[in-house]
Design a protein around this motif. Structure first.
Motif, short mmCIF file in Angstrom:
data_model
loop_
_atom_site.label_atom_id
_atom_site.label_comp_id
_atom_site.label_asym_id
_atom_site.label_seq_id
_atom_site.Cartn_x
_atom_site.Cartn_y
_atom_site.Cartn_z
N VAL A 109 0.90 -1.18 -0.12
CA VAL A 109 0.09 -0.12 0.13
C VAL A 109 0.88 1.04 0.11
CG1 VAL A 109 -1.79 1.33 1.22
CG2 VAL A 109 -1.88 -1.30 1.21
N TYR A 110 0.65 2.10 -0.79
CA TYR A 110 1.38 3.24 -1.24
C TYR A 110 0.66 4.52 -0.58
CZ TYR A 110 5.11 0.99 -3.99
OH TYR A 110 6.01 -0.05 -4.27
N TYR A 111 1.69 5.15 0.29
CA TYR A 111 0.90 6.53 1.05
C TYR A 111 1.58 7.71 0.41
CZ TYR A 111 -1.21 2.77 4.21
OH TYR A 111 -1.93 1.97 4.65
N CYS A 112 0.71 8.75 0.26
CA CYS A 112 1.32 10.01 0.12
C CYS A 112 1.68 10.72 1.45
CB CYS A 112 0.29 10.78 -0.59
SG CYS A 112 0.62 12.60 -1.14
N HIS A 113 2.42 11.42 1.49
CA HIS A 113 2.57 12.37 2.83
C HIS A 113 3.23 13.60 2.51
CE1 HIS A 113 5.69 13.72 6.11
NE2 HIS A 113 4.77 13.38 6.77
N ALA A 114 2.74 14.55 3.59
CA ALA A 114 2.95 16.12 3.33
C ALA A 114 3.33 16.40 4.57
CB ALA A 114 1.82 16.87 3.07
N ARG A 115 4.57 17.19 4.59
CA ARG A 115 4.93 17.83 5.91
C ARG A 115 4.67 19.48 5.85
NH1 ARG A 115 7.78 20.94 9.05
NH2 ARG A 115 8.97 20.37 10.65
N GLN A 129 -3.41 0.85 -3.16
CA GLN A 129 -2.95 -0.83 -3.41
C GLN A 129 -1.93 -0.82 -4.80
OE1 GLN A 129 -3.11 -3.36 -1.01
NE2 GLN A 129 -1.44 -4.14 -2.45
N VAL A 130 -0.82 -1.18 -4.77
CA VAL A 130 -0.05 -1.71 -5.82
C VAL A 130 0.31 -3.10 -5.70
CG1 VAL A 130 2.00 -1.19 -7.00
CG2 VAL A 130 1.01 0.80 -6.17
N THR A 131 -0.09 -3.73 -6.59
CA THR A 131 0.10 -5.32 -6.79
C THR A 131 0.80 -5.68 -7.90
OG1 THR A 131 -1.77 -5.61 -5.28
CG2 THR A 131 -0.63 -7.56 -6.46
N VAL A 132 1.88 -6.02 -7.83
CA VAL A 132 2.99 -6.71 -9.01
C VAL A 132 3.02 -7.95 -9.19
CG1 VAL A 132 5.01 -6.43 -10.24
CG2 VAL A 132 4.49 -4.51 -8.39
N SER A 133 2.40 -8.61 -9.96
CA SER A 133 2.23 -10.26 -10.28
C SER A 133 3.67 -10.65 -11.00
CB SER A 133 1.26 -10.85 -11.00
OG SER A 133 1.07 -10.08 -12.25
#
Length: 114
Positions: free
Chosen positions: A92-98, A109-113
């Motif tokens: 699961v990829y999350y964006c973050h801001a400071r 969700q990123v799934t690589v088969s």
């Protein structure tokens, strides 16, 4: 309060490409250092890439040369171009801001088969 919304996740085959987007609202995007993090099943959240307000970038060793982080301040949007994807990139990829506080998106969700 800053709101972050990710998009672009999905299912891809190994060797493929994907571009994630994160759109920010509720603040001054151009003044925020931004980043992408990911969390795989059974593992801790880890930094993938980050970009400063001036455009300086840093990458995790595992993605260096394959991923590119960028930002478009006019669109209040952060991007992660992901090339040569591997099964171990599945997370699961999350964006973050400071900003005044640290803000997080809901994750995509990123799934690589294989």
């Amino acid at each position: 309060q800053v709101q972050l919304v990710e998009s672009g996740g999905g299912l891809v085959q190994a060797g493929g490409s994907l571009r994630l987007s994160c759109t920010a609202s509720g603040g001054a995007f151009s003044t925020y250092a931004m980043g992408w993090y990911r969390q795989a099943p059974g593992k801790q959240r880890e930094l993938v890439a980050r970009i400063s307000t001036g455009g300086t970038t840093n990458y995790a060793d595992s993605v260096m040369g394959r991923f590119t982080i960028s930002r478009d301040n006019a669109k209040n949007t952060l991007y992660l171009q992901m090339n040569s994807l591997k099964p171990e990139d599945t997370a699961v990829y999350y964006c973050h801001a400071r900003a005044e506080w640290n803000y997080w998106g809901q994750g995509t969700q990123v799934t690589v088969s294989s």
